[in-house]
Design a protein around this motif. Structure first.
Motif, PDB file in Angstrom:
ATOM      1  N   LYS A  11       0.842  -1.206   0.000  1.00  0.00           N
ATOM      2  CA  LYS A  11       0.000   0.000   0.000  1.00  0.00           C
ATOM      3  C   LYS A  11       0.880   1.261   0.000  1.00  0.00           C
ATOM      4  CE  LYS A  11      -3.437  -2.660   2.412  1.00  0.00           C
ATOM      5  NZ  LYS A  11      -4.730  -2.691   3.041  1.00  0.00           N
ATOM      6  N   HIS A  94      -8.337  -3.353  -6.279  1.00  0.00           N
ATOM      7  CA  HIS A  94      -8.306  -3.462  -4.813  1.00  0.00           C
ATOM      8  C   HIS A  94      -9.458  -2.638  -4.233  1.00  0.00           C
ATOM      9  CE1 HIS A  94      -7.000  -3.093  -0.663  1.00  0.00           C
ATOM     10  NE2 HIS A  94      -6.237  -4.143  -0.878  1.00  0.00           N
ATOM     11  N   GLU A 166     -11.082 -10.841  -1.262  1.00  0.00           N
ATOM     12  CA  GLU A 166     -10.768 -10.002  -0.110  1.00  0.00           C
ATOM     13  C   GLU A 166     -12.047  -9.377   0.453  1.00  0.00           C
ATOM     14  OE1 GLU A 166      -6.437  -8.718  -0.102  1.00  0.00           O
ATOM     15  OE2 GLU A 166      -7.553  -7.184  -1.151  1.00  0.00           O
ATOM     16  N   GLY A 172      -7.314  -4.978   6.824  1.00  0.00           N
ATOM     17  CA  GLY A 172      -6.718  -4.008   7.748  1.00  0.00           C
ATOM     18  C   GLY A 172      -7.448  -3.894   9.071  1.00  0.00           C
ATOM     19  N   SER A 212      -6.407  -9.485   6.566  1.00  0.00           N
ATOM     20  CA  SER A 212      -5.785  -9.768   7.865  1.00  0.00           C
ATOM     21  C   SER A 212      -5.114 -11.147   7.929  1.00  0.00           C
ATOM     22  CB  SER A 212      -6.807  -9.593   9.003  1.00  0.00           C
ATOM     23  OG  SER A 212      -7.267  -8.257   9.042  1.00  0.00           O
ATOM     24  N   GLY A 233      -1.627  -7.522   3.346  1.00  0.00           N
ATOM     25  CA  GLY A 233      -1.320  -6.105   3.526  1.00  0.00           C
ATOM     26  C   GLY A 233      -0.345  -5.909   4.673  1.00  0.00           C
ATOM     27  N   GLY A 234      -0.874  -5.556   5.832  1.00  0.00           N
ATOM     28  CA  GLY A 234      -0.057  -5.191   7.007  1.00  0.00           C
ATOM     29  C   GLY A 234       1.101  -6.137   7.292  1.00  0.00           C
TER      30      GLY A 234
HETATM   31  C1  PEP Z   1      -4.836  -5.951   1.415  1.00  0.00           C
HETATM   32  O1  PEP Z   1      -4.408  -4.820   1.421  1.00  0.00           O
HETATM   33  O2  PEP Z   1      -5.083  -6.491   0.342  1.00  0.00           O
HETATM   34  C2  PEP Z   1      -5.026  -6.635   2.698  1.00  0.00           C
HETATM   35  C3  PEP Z   1      -5.563  -7.822   2.689  1.00  0.00           C
HETATM   36  O3  PEP Z   1      -4.625  -5.986   3.823  1.00  0.00           O
HETATM   37  P1  PEP Z   1      -4.465  -6.622   5.311  1.00  0.00           P
HETATM   38  O4  PEP Z   1      -3.698  -7.897   5.151  1.00  0.00           O
HETATM   39  O5  PEP Z   1      -3.729  -5.583   6.081  1.00  0.00           O
HETATM   40  O6  PEP Z   1      -5.840  -6.881   5.819  1.00  0.00           O
END
Ligand code: PEP
Length: 248
Positions: A11, A94, A166, A172, A212, A233-234
């Motif tokens: 991101k 996304h 997703e 997030g 997540s 993501g994170g």
């Molecule tokens: C993403 O940005 O596609 C995502 C799944 O983020 P996170 O893993 O932080 O939930």
């Protein structure tokens, strides 16, 4: 057998120098990873990350691209520009792009077609909001997103795409979908591709779960029959965590 793929969506995080340092830390940890490893830094970090990933098994993806070849589209980036850098993948649709930057299923479809025409592998994101899940329309919505994203995509091309399921409520938030919820929707997507093309095509398509994903839950998620890895993501911003996920 489908290859499992761990893709990190960085991101809007990391400067080019920080991104380079993260690759240096990550590369030795994932060199024997079971999964294909892709990192998707912000556009301005792509040259540094491609350079830092040379000679490693880390592939580099972009977080977005435009569907026109060139011209007066201030701020946009074309497929050719990404390819020229050595980028192999591109995240498209996304939920953050849909929510904050007015991406629609139709623009996602145009971008998917352009990416495939040029030889970039699209990672197509689909998923429902909490409200939509509570309304009981998750399967219908995700099927619609997949069908529109793949309009005019040939069967041979469809075999090569990656789809990331997703759920927006899991991104997030630290609130991962249960393994059953994730597997159920990934199977819905595979069934939809089987109807659209053939079960042979459906068996080839890589379908990831994202929302997540972390070092503690990736192994169970990735072990499901229809989940071929994750879009992360994170947890992809920490080399130690992402390497556990890449080895799951
Ligand atoms: C993403 O940005 O596609 C995502 C799944 O983020 P996170 O893993 O932080 O939930």
């Amino acid at each position: 057998m489908r290859q499992t793929v761990a893709a990190g969506n960085w991101k809007m995080n990391k400067t080019p120098s920080e991104a380079k340092a993260l690759i240096a830390e990550l590369a030795p940890l994932v060199k024997d990873a079971k999964n294909k490893v892709i990192v998707c830094p912000t556009a301005v970090c792509l040259p540094a990350v491609v350079e830092a990933a040379k000679g490693t098994n880390i592939l580099v993806g972009a977080q977005n691209m435009y569907f026109e070849d060139k011209g007066a589209y201030t701020g946009e980036i074309s497929a050719d520009m990404l390819l020229d850098l050595g980028v192999t993948h591109v995240i498209l649709g996304h939920s953050e792009r849909r929510q904050y930057f007015a991406e629609t299923d139709e623009t996602v479809n145009k971008k998917v077609l352009k990416a495939l025409e040029k030889g970039l592998c699209p990672i197509i994101c689909v998923g429902e909001s909490l409200e939509q899940r509570e309304q009981g329309i998750t399967a219908d919505l995700v099927r619609m997103q997949v069908k529109i994203a793949l309009q005019n995509v040939s069967a041979d091309q469809a075999k090569t795409v990656i789809i990331a399921y997703e759920p927006i409520w899991a991104i997030g938030t630290g609130k991962t979908a249960t393994t059953q919820q994730a597997e159920e929707v990934c199977k819905t997507i595979r069934d939809c591709i089987c109807e659209l093309y053939s079960c042979d095509v459906a068996e080839s398509v890589i379908i990831q779960y994202g929302g997540s994903v972390n070092a503690a839950n990736s192994a169970e998620l990735f072990a499901q029959a229809n989940i071929d890895g994750g879009l992360v993501g994170g947890a992809s911003l920490k080399a130690a965590d992402f390497s556990v996920i890449a080895n799951s």
